[in-house]
Design a protein around this motif. Sequence first.
Motif, short mmCIF file in Angstrom:
data_model
loop_
_atom_site.label_atom_id
_atom_site.label_comp_id
_atom_site.label_asym_id
_atom_site.label_seq_id
_atom_site.Cartn_x
_atom_site.Cartn_y
_atom_site.Cartn_z
N MET A 1 6.23 10.36 -13.27
CA MET A 1 5.52 9.09 -13.08
C MET A 1 4.11 9.30 -12.52
SD MET A 1 7.64 6.97 -14.28
CE MET A 1 6.78 5.45 -13.85
N ALA A 2 3.93 10.40 -11.77
CA ALA A 2 2.62 10.66 -11.16
C ALA A 2 1.82 11.70 -11.94
CB ALA A 2 2.80 11.12 -9.72
N ALA A 3 2.14 11.87 -13.22
CA ALA A 3 1.48 12.90 -14.04
C ALA A 3 -0.03 12.72 -14.08
CB ALA A 3 2.06 12.87 -15.45
N LYS A 4 -0.51 11.48 -14.02
CA LYS A 4 -1.95 11.22 -14.10
C LYS A 4 -2.57 10.96 -12.73
CE LYS A 4 -2.11 9.55 -18.86
NZ LYS A 4 -2.59 8.49 -19.76
N MET A 5 -1.92 11.43 -11.70
CA MET A 5 -2.41 11.24 -10.33
C MET A 5 -2.96 12.57 -9.81
SD MET A 5 -0.25 9.54 -7.21
CE MET A 5 -1.06 9.02 -5.68
N ALA A 6 -4.08 12.54 -9.12
CA ALA A 6 -4.65 13.76 -8.54
C ALA A 6 -3.67 14.36 -7.54
CB ALA A 6 -5.97 13.45 -7.85
N ARG A 7 -3.59 15.67 -7.50
CA ARG A 7 -2.59 16.34 -6.67
C ARG A 7 -2.78 16.06 -5.19
NH1 ARG A 7 -2.41 22.12 -10.01
NH2 ARG A 7 -1.06 21.34 -11.72
N ARG A 8 -4.01 16.01 -4.72
CA ARG A 8 -4.26 15.74 -3.30
C ARG A 8 -3.75 14.35 -2.93
NH1 ARG A 8 -8.45 13.18 -0.48
NH2 ARG A 8 -8.87 13.99 1.63
N SER A 9 -4.06 13.36 -3.75
CA SER A 9 -3.61 11.99 -3.48
C SER A 9 -2.09 11.90 -3.49
CB SER A 9 -4.19 11.04 -4.53
OG SER A 9 -5.60 11.05 -4.50
N LEU A 10 -1.46 12.62 -4.42
CA LEU A 10 0.00 12.61 -4.50
C LEU A 10 0.62 13.25 -3.26
CD1 LEU A 10 2.57 12.02 -6.03
CD2 LEU A 10 2.25 14.14 -7.32
N LEU A 11 0.04 14.34 -2.79
CA LEU A 11 0.55 15.00 -1.59
C LEU A 11 0.48 14.06 -0.38
CD1 LEU A 11 -1.02 18.55 -1.99
CD2 LEU A 11 1.42 18.01 -2.06
N LEU A 12 -0.62 13.34 -0.25
CA LEU A 12 -0.77 12.40 0.88
C LEU A 12 0.27 11.29 0.81
CD1 LEU A 12 -4.67 12.12 0.91
CD2 LEU A 12 -3.25 13.10 2.73
N LEU A 13 0.49 10.74 -0.37
CA LEU A 13 1.47 9.66 -0.53
C LEU A 13 2.88 10.14 -0.23
CD1 LEU A 13 2.19 6.79 -1.42
CD2 LEU A 13 2.27 7.63 -3.79
N LEU A 14 3.21 11.31 -0.74
CA LEU A 14 4.56 11.85 -0.53
C LEU A 14 4.84 12.09 0.94
CD1 LEU A 14 4.64 14.40 -3.49
CD2 LEU A 14 5.92 12.26 -3.33
N MET A 15 3.87 12.63 1.66
CA MET A 15 4.09 12.93 3.07
C MET A 15 4.16 11.65 3.90
SD MET A 15 4.88 15.17 5.22
CE MET A 15 4.94 16.40 3.92
N LEU A 16 3.44 10.61 3.51
CA LEU A 16 3.54 9.33 4.21
C LEU A 16 4.94 8.73 4.06
CD1 LEU A 16 0.10 7.63 3.42
CD2 LEU A 16 1.02 8.13 5.70
N VAL A 17 5.49 8.79 2.87
CA VAL A 17 6.84 8.28 2.64
C VAL A 17 7.85 9.08 3.45
CG1 VAL A 17 8.67 7.96 0.92
CG2 VAL A 17 6.30 7.40 0.34
N PHE A 18 7.67 10.40 3.48
CA PHE A 18 8.58 11.25 4.24
C PHE A 18 8.55 10.92 5.73
CE2 PHE A 18 9.17 15.06 6.84
CZ PHE A 18 10.46 15.42 6.48
N ALA A 19 7.34 10.75 6.29
CA ALA A 19 7.21 10.43 7.71
C ALA A 19 7.87 9.10 8.04
CB ALA A 19 5.73 10.41 8.10
N ALA A 20 7.62 8.10 7.22
CA ALA A 20 8.21 6.78 7.45
C ALA A 20 9.72 6.82 7.36
CB ALA A 20 7.65 5.78 6.45
N GLY A 21 10.25 7.57 6.40
CA GLY A 21 11.69 7.67 6.23
C GLY A 21 12.38 8.26 7.44
N ASN A 22 11.77 9.27 8.05
CA ASN A 22 12.38 9.89 9.23
C ASN A 22 12.33 8.98 10.45
OD1 ASN A 22 13.32 12.85 8.91
ND2 ASN A 22 11.46 12.72 7.68
N ILE A 23 11.23 8.28 10.63
CA ILE A 23 11.12 7.36 11.76
C ILE A 23 12.16 6.24 11.64
CG2 ILE A 23 9.62 5.66 12.87
CD1 ILE A 23 7.25 7.52 12.12
N LEU A 24 12.32 5.72 10.43
CA LEU A 24 13.30 4.66 10.22
C LEU A 24 14.74 5.20 10.33
CD1 LEU A 24 11.62 2.75 7.25
CD2 LEU A 24 11.82 2.00 9.64
N SER A 25 14.96 6.47 9.98
CA SER A 25 16.29 7.07 10.13
C SER A 25 16.74 7.06 11.58
CB SER A 25 16.29 8.51 9.60
OG SER A 25 16.11 8.55 8.20
N ALA A 26 15.78 7.27 12.49
CA ALA A 26 16.11 7.27 13.91
C ALA A 26 16.52 5.89 14.41
CB ALA A 26 14.92 7.78 14.72
N LEU A 27 16.15 4.86 13.66
CA LEU A 27 16.44 3.49 14.07
C LEU A 27 17.62 2.88 13.32
CD1 LEU A 27 12.73 2.21 14.12
CD2 LEU A 27 14.05 3.15 16.03
#
Length: 407
Positions: free
Chosen positions: A84-110
């Motif tokens: 789905m992200a084939a046409k997305m710049a790699r840097r932008s994709l890395l930033l988005l992925l890490m944001l989702v990961f961070a949010a998922g862990n914070i919400l897991s604690a709750l």
Amino acid sequence: MSNVAAIETADSRNLSELPSTLTVALVQLALAVGGFGIGTGEFAIMGLLPNVAETFSVTTPQAGYVISAYALGVVIGAPVIAVMAAKMARRSLLLLLMLVFAAGNILSALAPTFESFWLLRFITGLPHGAYFGVAALVAASMVPVHRRARAVGRVMLGLTVATLLGTPVTTLFGQSLDWQVAFLSVGVVGLVAVLLIWIYVPKDEVAEGASFMRELGAFRRPQVWLTLAIAAVGYGGMFAMFSYIASTTTKVALLSESAVPIMLVIFGIGMNTGNFVGSWLADKSLMGTIGGSLVYNMVVLTTFALTASNPYMLGLCVFLVGCGFAAGPALQTRLMDVAADAQTLAAASNHSAFNIANALGAWLGGLVIAWGLGFAATGYVGAILSFLGLFVFAASLRLERRGHRAA
């Protein structure tokens, strides 16, 4: 022309065209911090299963299902996001992925219930494979071709250092305070990684010709499927053993709960050793490293099953099983060789395959425990999976040799 030769022809560049050593090091550091957060979040739960089980009033094998949930998220997320992200710049994709990961862990604690915790672990796993796949491609693109495996290994160093430092520390805090603290801290690490990637990873353009269909082309290549199958089947053994290491330490070796973080540190030392040695070996002999590690795992996991009741042998075997991670950089590089122009999907799918191994190992390990065979029997499960992986490896090797003869 072989796949490897094709990549070398396409990727060969003058040394003057490559980034400076400092630039490469900073990029690898930023990417490795993200890997450190992901590795800590993935493995910390394994040392905290008894605590999670107590909080939600479930058994330890039932709590182990959250490991499978995270792994399922990786399996589904990696290929879907890559396409789905084939046409997305790699840097932008890395930033988005890490944001989702961070949010998922914070919400897991709750999470208020076991069901919601299970769901959040699944969501948190979605960015995992795509992050490591894209990070590996970014790192490999900044070095000469004959050093790709070592560049990939440095990115994976974040994952292996997580088992050495991040996982034991968060496990210790999780046991002494609350296991939720572990996931909150992982979320913070994820946010730090976002900042470092923003600062150090250079902006890039979308690859020419990148498309949904081109990425899907990876799955038309038999060698891609065989390489993924080697990881999915052959390396489930490490996870079968490690998923229940806390209970093996306390109930089989009869050590105190305080020994669990020590075992995690020992495993982390093994993974770092394997990552370092395996990266170097993979640049010398890719297929030799993969095949050799499968045989190695069979021997070590069988020894673990036979000697887990001895605290000293348990520690030794935990270290040696960790060393089996030597195949990680080799398999990642192998996928780069056989995927041709569908690099992102193939690279991301490597972590789907490893997390199929994670889910398969945790599930089969839980089954033998539920059948009353004991926690040490997870080693036999691992040895059998490595043996089956050898058959897949032999099929891949045979197909490659037939291709060479035809060429």
